[in-house]
Structures are given as C-alpha cells and as structure tokens.
Design an enzyme around this catalytic site. Structure first.
Site, PDB file in Angstrom:
ATOM      1  N   GLY A  11      31.572  -6.630   0.210  1.00  0.00           N
ATOM      2  CA  GLY A  11      32.992  -6.321   0.012  1.00  0.00           C
ATOM      3  C   GLY A  11      33.815  -6.304   1.287  1.00  0.00           C
ATOM      4  O   GLY A  11      34.847  -5.636   1.339  1.00  0.00           O
ATOM      5  N   LEU A  82      29.547 -13.340  -7.912  1.00  0.00           N
ATOM      6  CA  LEU A  82      28.478 -14.307  -8.147  1.00  0.00           C
ATOM      7  C   LEU A  82      28.316 -14.757  -9.604  1.00  0.00           C
ATOM      8  O   LEU A  82      27.346 -15.423  -9.932  1.00  0.00           O
ATOM      9  CB  LEU A  82      27.152 -13.748  -7.615  1.00  0.00           C
ATOM     10  CG  LEU A  82      27.114 -13.587  -6.091  1.00  0.00           C
ATOM     11  CD1 LEU A  82      25.791 -13.001  -5.620  1.00  0.00           C
ATOM     12  CD2 LEU A  82      27.372 -14.921  -5.390  1.00  0.00           C
ATOM     13  N   HIS A  99      35.288 -19.211  -0.083  1.00  0.00           N
ATOM     14  CA  HIS A  99      33.963 -19.824   0.067  1.00  0.00           C
ATOM     15  C   HIS A  99      33.680 -20.045   1.560  1.00  0.00           C
ATOM     16  O   HIS A  99      34.571 -20.464   2.300  1.00  0.00           O
ATOM     17  CB  HIS A  99      33.925 -21.154  -0.692  1.00  0.00           C
ATOM     18  CG  HIS A  99      32.584 -21.805  -0.651  1.00  0.00           C
ATOM     19  ND1 HIS A  99      31.553 -21.453  -1.504  1.00  0.00           N
ATOM     20  CD2 HIS A  99      32.083 -22.758   0.174  1.00  0.00           C
ATOM     21  CE1 HIS A  99      30.485 -22.172  -1.214  1.00  0.00           C
ATOM     22  NE2 HIS A  99      30.770 -22.973  -0.198  1.00  0.00           N
TER      23      HIS A  99
HETATM   24  C1  GRF Z   1      31.747 -14.447   1.591  1.00  0.00           C
HETATM   25  O1  GRF Z   1      30.985 -15.164   2.508  1.00  0.00           O
HETATM   26  C2  GRF Z   1      32.513 -15.374   0.700  1.00  0.00           C
HETATM   27  O2  GRF Z   1      32.900 -16.537   1.346  1.00  0.00           O
HETATM   28  C3  GRF Z   1      31.517 -15.671  -0.383  1.00  0.00           C
HETATM   29  O3  GRF Z   1      30.835 -14.449  -0.588  1.00  0.00           O
HETATM   30  C4  GRF Z   1      30.863 -13.689   0.618  1.00  0.00           C
HETATM   31  C5  GRF Z   1      31.400 -12.331   0.317  1.00  0.00           C
HETATM   32  O4  GRF Z   1      31.352 -11.499   1.440  1.00  0.00           O
HETATM   33  N1  GRF Z   1      32.143 -16.173  -1.584  1.00  0.00           N
HETATM   34  P1  GRF Z   1      31.874 -10.011   1.365  1.00  0.00           P
HETATM   35  O5  GRF Z   1      31.135  -9.322   0.241  1.00  0.00           O
HETATM   36  O6  GRF Z   1      33.348 -10.048   1.118  1.00  0.00           O
HETATM   37  O7  GRF Z   1      31.544  -9.424   2.692  1.00  0.00           O
END
Ligand code: GRF
Length: 195
Positions: A11, A82, A99
């Site tokens: 997050g 996810l 992404h």
């Molecule tokens: C990030 O690397 C984003 O690009 C991908 O999932 C990850 C999430 O990271 N879709 P976080 O949980 O916001 O630290």
C-alpha cells in the site's frame, strides 16, 4: 473528487495518495473506500491509520461488492490490486492502474511484483519506469495516461530496481489523478490525451 483505492499489498501507492490529499497536492480529493482482497495487506493498516473505510472482498463476490463502490466514487484506482476487475464493472467509472514497467513491455497476465523487474533486468534494457493506464478488459493493455523513465543500472537487482521504480510510481500516480480529475481528456488509440 471521490476516490476508491483497491490494493492487495503493502500500500505504498495508497499512502502516496493519502499523503497528497493531506498536504493539499491533491485538492478536493478524498478516499471514500479502500478495497482489498488480502486480509493481511499493509494497505488495510494504512487505511485504518487514516480512518478510511475498508472493504474486504472475496473473488466470487467481486461484482456484488464492487458495483456500489464504483457507482459512488468518481475515480477507481488500482494500486497493486491482484484480482481482475469483472467486465461488467469496467464502464461504470474511469479506472486507472499503476504498473511497474514501461507498458506495453513487461505487462500482462502473471507480470506483477518482483517478476517484472527480473524480466526487465534479463532483457538487458537500459531504461525502465512505471506506467499509469486506463483499465480495459485487456490486462495491462488500456490507454496510457502517464509514464516516467529511469535508468537500469548495471548493478541493479530486481529489488533495488523495484524500490527506485516505486518512487516514480508515487509521482506519476498523483499526477495522473490530478490530470484525470480535470476531466479534460480524450482517448486516442492506445493513449490518453489531455487538453
Ligand atoms: C506496485 O509496484 C504497482 O506498480 C503494482 O503493484 C505494486 C504495488 O505496490 N501494480 P504498493 O502496494 O503500492 O507498495
């Protein structure tokens, strides 16, 4: 502008949005809901700390649970979520996804987490960077909102790369929310053009 942020992991992107709202970078934005499919997601803790409503969603209840959320907000943000958004929810409100690669490279099914950075390093590419794109039925294939480039260093490992990309992710996510919230954009082929 009311936001819903969907997140399955740490997050940090959610935190960037929370911080940008707090410090006024994102004016007139508020997070109505944080949705997660992972009960132990750091994102849930971060939402709780900031007093934001959290919804936990199970795979077979996605449409039922997400529809009212999508109807309520102005923009849906996938920040490391996810699960695939069901087709019937794709046209309710704009949805953006962050992404960790320069799409259309290193995207698609199974390309998430450190796997993306492993592939980038194995490819020999000298530059990489994150992408924010609109979400369509095509995984990681929606029109591109914003990208930022950075160098892949010779001594980078998947995790050092991942760490540096995260910083840029936070920047372009906030900037993308700002741009989308002005509602002055159109989709031209595979990209989003702002006026
Ligand atoms: C990030 O690397 C984003 O690009 C991908 O999932 C990850 C999430 O990271 N879709 P976080 O949980 O916001 O630290």
């Amino acid at each position: 502008m009311k936001l819903a942020v969907l997140a399955s992991g740490k997050g940090t992107n959610l935190q960037a949005v929370i911080d940008a709202i707090k410090d006024g970078t994102l004016e007139e934005a508020s997070i109505s809901w944080v949705v997660s499919d992972n009960p132990s997601a750091g994102a849930i803790e971060r939402a709780n700390r900031s007093g934001i409503n959290v919804i936990l969603v199970k795979k077979h209840k996605m449409t039922e649970v997400l529809r009212p959320v999508f109807e309520e907000v102005d923009l849906v943000i996938l920040a490391g979520f996810l699960k695939i958004i069901p087709d019937e929810l794709l046209n309710i409100k704009p949805i953006i996804n962050i992404h960790p690669s320069l799409l259309p490279l290193f995207g698609g099914k199974g390309m998430f987490g450190v796997k993306v950075q492993e592939e980038v390093i194995n490819s020999g590419m000298k530059v990489t960077g994150p992408t924010v794109h609109l979400v369509t039925g095509d995984i990681d294939g929606g029109p591109i909102v914003m990208q930022k480039c950075m160098e892949v260093r010779d001594d980078d490992t998947p995790s050092t790369l991942q760490e540096r990309i995260h910083e840029l992710e936070h920047e372009i996510l906030i900037e993308s929310i700002k741009r989308i919230s002005k509602r002055k954009y159109k989709i031209m082929g595979r990209k989003v053009v702002f006026s």
